[in-house]
Motif scaffolding. Structure first.
Motif, PDB file in Angstrom:
ATOM      1  N   ASP A 168       0.777  -1.201   0.168  1.00 39.17           N
ATOM      2  CA  ASP A 168      -0.063   0.081  -0.137  1.00 39.17           C
ATOM      3  C   ASP A 168       1.154   1.378   0.082  1.00 39.17           C
ATOM      4  O   ASP A 168       0.486   2.306  -0.575  1.00 39.17           O
ATOM      5  CB  ASP A 168      -0.794  -0.031   1.131  1.00 39.17           C
ATOM      6  CG  ASP A 168      -2.093   0.948   1.152  1.00 39.17           C
ATOM      7  OD1 ASP A 168      -2.341   0.897  -0.246  1.00 39.17           O
ATOM      8  OD2 ASP A 168      -2.741   1.285   1.982  1.00 39.17           O
ATOM      9  N   SER A 181       3.280   7.111  -6.686  1.00 36.58           N
ATOM     10  CA  SER A 181       3.041   7.278  -8.243  1.00 36.58           C
ATOM     11  C   SER A 181       1.546   7.009  -8.509  1.00 36.58           C
ATOM     12  O   SER A 181       0.883   6.055  -7.691  1.00 36.58           O
ATOM     13  CB  SER A 181       4.176   6.691  -8.908  1.00 36.58           C
ATOM     14  OG  SER A 181       3.945   5.407  -9.279  1.00 36.58           O
ATOM     15  N   GLY A 182       1.210   7.179  -9.730  1.00 34.18           N
ATOM     16  CA  GLY A 182       0.038   6.986 -10.023  1.00 34.18           C
ATOM     17  C   GLY A 182      -0.411   5.308 -10.581  1.00 34.18           C
ATOM     18  O   GLY A 182      -1.356   4.820 -10.483  1.00 34.18           O
ATOM     19  N   LYS A 183       0.959   4.758 -10.865  1.00 37.04           N
ATOM     20  CA  LYS A 183       0.925   3.468 -11.061  1.00 37.04           C
ATOM     21  C   LYS A 183       1.633   2.655 -10.212  1.00 37.04           C
ATOM     22  O   LYS A 183       2.931   2.954  -9.981  1.00 37.04           O
ATOM     23  CB  LYS A 183       0.985   3.155 -12.690  1.00 37.04           C
ATOM     24  CG  LYS A 183      -0.050   3.506 -13.610  1.00 37.04           C
ATOM     25  CD  LYS A 183       0.161   3.259 -14.863  1.00 37.04           C
ATOM     26  CE  LYS A 183      -1.032   3.810 -15.813  1.00 37.04           C
ATOM     27  NZ  LYS A 183      -0.862   3.327 -17.370  1.00 37.04           N
ATOM     28  N   GLU A 218      -3.060   0.327 -11.759  1.00 35.73           N
ATOM     29  CA  GLU A 218      -3.409   1.900 -11.188  1.00 35.73           C
ATOM     30  C   GLU A 218      -3.269   2.023  -9.699  1.00 35.73           C
ATOM     31  O   GLU A 218      -4.012   0.960  -9.143  1.00 35.73           O
ATOM     32  CB  GLU A 218      -4.756   2.448 -11.725  1.00 35.73           C
ATOM     33  CG  GLU A 218      -4.934   2.843 -13.201  1.00 35.73           C
ATOM     34  CD  GLU A 218      -6.132   3.373 -13.618  1.00 35.73           C
ATOM     35  OE1 GLU A 218      -6.951   3.706 -12.585  1.00 35.73           O
ATOM     36  OE2 GLU A 218      -6.409   3.227 -14.782  1.00 35.73           O
ATOM     37  N   SER A 219      -2.685   3.035  -9.133  1.00 34.71           N
ATOM     38  CA  SER A 219      -2.569   2.882  -7.631  1.00 34.71           C
ATOM     39  C   SER A 219      -3.828   2.921  -7.130  1.00 34.71           C
ATOM     40  O   SER A 219      -4.025   2.447  -5.890  1.00 34.71           O
ATOM     41  CB  SER A 219      -1.580   4.090  -7.171  1.00 34.71           C
ATOM     42  OG  SER A 219      -0.548   4.073  -7.947  1.00 34.71           O
ATOM     43  N   LYS A 220      -4.788   3.598  -7.341  1.00 36.89           N
ATOM     44  CA  LYS A 220      -5.814   3.884  -6.761  1.00 36.89           C
ATOM     45  C   LYS A 220      -6.891   2.415  -6.741  1.00 36.89           C
ATOM     46  O   LYS A 220      -7.467   2.025  -5.628  1.00 36.89           O
ATOM     47  CB  LYS A 220      -7.010   4.852  -7.478  1.00 36.89           C
ATOM     48  CG  LYS A 220      -6.614   6.329  -7.307  1.00 36.89           C
ATOM     49  CD  LYS A 220      -7.430   7.279  -7.784  1.00 36.89           C
ATOM     50  CE  LYS A 220      -7.108   8.708  -7.830  1.00 36.89           C
ATOM     51  NZ  LYS A 220      -7.950   9.577  -8.369  1.00 36.89           N
ATOM     52  N   LYS A 221      -6.759   1.652  -7.883  1.00 40.87           N
ATOM     53  CA  LYS A 221      -7.416   0.278  -7.739  1.00 40.87           C
ATOM     54  C   LYS A 221      -6.826  -0.395  -6.818  1.00 40.87           C
ATOM     55  O   LYS A 221      -7.417  -1.333  -6.187  1.00 40.87           O
ATOM     56  CB  LYS A 221      -7.551  -0.183  -9.380  1.00 40.87           C
ATOM     57  CG  LYS A 221      -8.290   0.539 -10.396  1.00 40.87           C
ATOM     58  CD  LYS A 221      -8.137  -0.077 -11.702  1.00 40.87           C
ATOM     59  CE  LYS A 221      -9.275   0.673 -12.406  1.00 40.87           C
ATOM     60  NZ  LYS A 221      -9.318  -0.034 -13.807  1.00 40.87           N
ATOM     61  N   HIS A 276      -5.013   0.215  -4.152  1.00 38.65           N
ATOM     62  CA  HIS A 276      -5.423   0.727  -2.702  1.00 38.65           C
ATOM     63  C   HIS A 276      -6.794   0.170  -2.383  1.00 38.65           C
ATOM     64  O   HIS A 276      -6.833  -0.484  -1.271  1.00 38.65           O
ATOM     65  CB  HIS A 276      -5.347   2.234  -2.867  1.00 38.65           C
ATOM     66  CG  HIS A 276      -5.692   2.671  -1.208  1.00 38.65           C
ATOM     67  ND1 HIS A 276      -4.652   2.712  -0.075  1.00 38.65           N
ATOM     68  CD2 HIS A 276      -6.656   3.306  -0.781  1.00 38.65           C
ATOM     69  CE1 HIS A 276      -5.348   3.174   0.715  1.00 38.65           C
ATOM     70  NE2 HIS A 276      -6.607   3.493   0.281  1.00 38.65           N
ATOM     71  N   LYS A 277      -7.640   0.298  -3.045  1.00 37.31           N
ATOM     72  CA  LYS A 277      -9.067  -0.452  -2.945  1.00 37.31           C
ATOM     73  C   LYS A 277      -9.206  -1.714  -2.647  1.00 37.31           C
ATOM     74  O   LYS A 277      -9.602  -2.295  -1.602  1.00 37.31           O
ATOM     75  CB  LYS A 277     -10.043  -0.030  -4.056  1.00 37.31           C
ATOM     76  CG  LYS A 277     -10.452   1.684  -4.275  1.00 37.31           C
ATOM     77  CD  LYS A 277     -11.321   1.868  -5.353  1.00 37.31           C
ATOM     78  CE  LYS A 277     -11.712   3.332  -5.283  1.00 37.31           C
ATOM     79  NZ  LYS A 277     -12.402   3.407  -6.636  1.00 37.31           N
ATOM     80  N   THR A 289       1.479   2.506  -3.510  1.00 42.53           N
ATOM     81  CA  THR A 289       0.449   3.347  -4.048  1.00 42.53           C
ATOM     82  C   THR A 289       0.395   4.702  -3.626  1.00 42.53           C
ATOM     83  O   THR A 289      -0.280   5.726  -4.611  1.00 42.53           O
ATOM     84  CB  THR A 289      -1.011   2.703  -3.599  1.00 42.53           C
ATOM     85  OG1 THR A 289      -1.213   3.042  -2.421  1.00 42.53           O
ATOM     86  CG2 THR A 289      -1.110   1.230  -3.789  1.00 42.53           C
ATOM     87  N   THR A 290       1.300   5.417  -2.976  1.00 40.97           N
ATOM     88  CA  THR A 290       1.403   6.655  -2.394  1.00 40.97           C
ATOM     89  C   THR A 290       2.240   7.508  -3.200  1.00 40.97           C
ATOM     90  O   THR A 290       2.410   8.516  -3.218  1.00 40.97           O
ATOM     91  CB  THR A 290       1.268   6.953  -0.929  1.00 40.97           C
ATOM     92  OG1 THR A 290       2.717   6.377  -0.687  1.00 40.97           O
ATOM     93  CG2 THR A 290       0.176   6.132  -0.265  1.00 40.97           C
TER      94      THR A 290
END
Length: 219
Positions: free
Chosen positions: A17, A23-25, A95-98, A100-101, A20-21
């Motif tokens: 995790d 970069s964007g990927k 993708e970092s957002k995906k 992270h979720k 994920t902070t």
């Protein structure tokens, strides 16, 4: 100097995790660099856990993840000290957002797994037992592509693979014994499920064709 391997599932997810902070990927190469090339357990466990999420329902994803796990397990079987991956795999990113979720959804499971693994019978997570575990993982991965055509069928072997990866990560021999038993059951069950499904489909096709044949003969 080699990095220390993560000592639990929560630590693995926390370390992942953190990426994920930045970069964007997040690329596989980023994970390799952060975890260190000796982290065979997490690299077997994480793709298998990913397959158990909704991501595993995407056509082709279970087979890709099985191929990735196989590559790692083969190196473990051969006694390699560090994980090697070709450049095109290292460049694969999410993708970092995906990511992270996905990690957030696994937090509760990770906490439960860490509470129920205590570094028992550590002898079962070293030496020849590691080779046996790697061989079972490879066999389980081989069952995934044919099972992918059947709903949720590939989750069985992936669950067993995740358990073996967990045992290697937390160095718990009791978990390893349970994981190997799950693996053998998944190999047998998956093979039986696949072949009996084929027979049922053929039987159904023959039953559906029977009225047509009778009607043709009567005419």
């Amino acid at each position: 100097m080699s990095k220390e391997e993560p000592g639990g599932v929560e630590k693995v997810l926390g370390q992942l995790d953190d990426l994920t902070t930045k970069s964007g990927k997040v690329c596989i190469s980023d994970v390799l660099d952060d975890f260190g090339g000796r982290s065979f357990g997490p690299f077997i466990m994480l793709p298998a856990l990913l397959e158990l999420t909704p991501v595993g329902g995407i056509p082709g994803v279970p087979t890709f993840l099985a191929a990735l796990i196989s590559l790692i397990a083969i190196q473990l079987l051969l006694g390699k000290e560090r994980i090697w991956m070709p450049g095109f795999l290292q460049n694969r990113a999410v993708e970092s957002k995906k990511l992270h979720k996905g990690i957030a959804k696994l937090r509760g499971v990770a906490h439960w797994l860490d509470e129920h693994s205590h570094g028992r019978l550590t002898l079962m997570t070293r030496g020849v037992w590691v080779r046996i575990a790697a061989l079972v993982v490879i066999l389980l991965c081989m069952t995934v592509p044919p099972l992918e055509v059947l709903p949720f069928a590939s989750s069985g072997p992936m669950l067993a693979i995740a358990a073996i990866g967990l045992a290697l990560t937390v160095r718990d021999g009791v978990v390893m014994l349970i994981a190997l038993a799950l693996g053998i059951a998944a190999i047998g069950g998956g093979t039986y499920y696949y072949y009996t499904s084929d027979e049922e489909e053929e039987g159904g096709s023959q039953t559906a064709m029977a009225p047509i044949v009778i009607e043709h003969l009567s005419a």
